[in-house]
Design an enzyme around this catalytic site. Structure first.
Site, mmCIF file in Angstrom:
data_model
loop_
_atom_site.group_PDB
_atom_site.id
_atom_site.type_symbol
_atom_site.label_atom_id
_atom_site.label_comp_id
_atom_site.label_asym_id
_atom_site.label_seq_id
_atom_site.Cartn_x
_atom_site.Cartn_y
_atom_site.Cartn_z
ATOM 1 C CB ILE A 1 -2.043 -8.194 -4.889
ATOM 2 C CG1 ILE A 1 -3.142 -8.507 -3.870
ATOM 3 C CG2 ILE A 1 -0.815 -7.566 -4.264
ATOM 4 C CD1 ILE A 1 -2.793 -9.614 -2.888
ATOM 5 C CB CYS A 2 -4.209 -4.541 -3.136
ATOM 6 S SG CYS A 2 -5.186 -3.690 -1.896
ATOM 7 C CG HIS A 3 -5.168 0.305 -4.005
ATOM 8 N ND1 HIS A 3 -5.389 -0.363 -2.811
ATOM 9 C CD2 HIS A 3 -6.147 1.237 -4.097
ATOM 10 C CE1 HIS A 3 -6.445 0.149 -2.213
ATOM 11 N NE2 HIS A 3 -6.929 1.123 -2.969
ATOM 12 C CD1 TRP B 1 -9.782 -0.678 -2.823
ATOM 13 C CD2 TRP B 1 -9.284 -2.454 -1.565
ATOM 14 N NE1 TRP B 1 -10.285 -0.462 -1.558
ATOM 15 C CE2 TRP B 1 -10.003 -1.546 -0.768
ATOM 16 C CE3 TRP B 1 -8.876 -3.660 -0.999
ATOM 17 C CZ2 TRP B 1 -10.314 -1.780 0.574
ATOM 18 C CZ3 TRP B 1 -9.174 -3.891 0.332
ATOM 19 C CH2 TRP B 1 -9.882 -2.960 1.100
ATOM 20 C CB SER C 1 -5.255 -11.286 -5.498
ATOM 21 O OG SER C 1 -5.200 -12.655 -5.821
#
Length: 177
Positions: A105-107, A126, A158
């Site tokens: 998720i994200c970075h 991200w 995500s």
């Protein structure tokens, strides 16, 4: 279900650790905090220090065979540190080689880029990672959660903490299958 949560000694976005961790616990699984160093990891709420969490195992003492899946929490500093650690990168690549599911998720996809496992895969992250993912041969999409089965394993990704509810719901179903 035994799930590795890989993180650097600091820079983890706390909610991206704690919410997926609780999802594994609620599903009757065993989450294991794996880090590049023994001791405790320092989580953050964006740029502010948050809680610390005990390391259960180090990368050096862990094998992919001991786990059913891998979760990679984000935070800007966390995956940036992981991608410079050869052991962490090899650990991540091992899940792909073994055909085991991975959720990021994200970075966190920065570590996937370094492990050279995004080529031919579709994922989200991200938004600032978009170019890195494309340069590594992946297809970036702006979706709340993306499931990719175009490879040796299932990859769930995500974009951000706001996507955690969907991320948790999807990755636990994939890992529990």
């Amino acid at each position: 279900m035994r799930v590795a949560f890989l993180m650097a000694p600091e820079g983890i976005e706390q909610v991206e650790l704690t919410e997926p961790w609780q999802t594994v616990v609620d599903a009757g699984g065993e989450p294991v905090l794996v880090s590049t160093r023994a001791g405790r990891v320092q989580a953050f709420n964006h740029l502010d220090k948050a809680d610390t969490f005990p390391v259960d195992a180090t990368v050096a003492d862990s094998t992919v065979d001991g786990f059913d899946g891998l979760v990679l929490p984000g935070g800007v500093a966390n995956p940036d540190a992981l991608r410079t650690d050869e052991g962490a990168v090899a650990f991540v690549r091992g899940f792909f080689d073994a055909g085991k599911p991975v959720a990021a998720i994200c970075h966190a996809p920065w570590t996937l880029v370094e492990a050279d496992v995004v080529r031919g895969r579709t994922l989200t992250s991200w938004p600032s990672l978009r170019t890195d993912i494309r340069n590594a041969g992946g297809t970036w999409v702006d979706e709340q959660v993306q499931i990719c089965t175009d490879g040796p394993n299932t990859l769930v990704t995500s974009r951000r903490p706001d996507d955690l509810k969907a991320f948790d719901s999807v990755f636990i179903d994939v890992f529990d299958a």
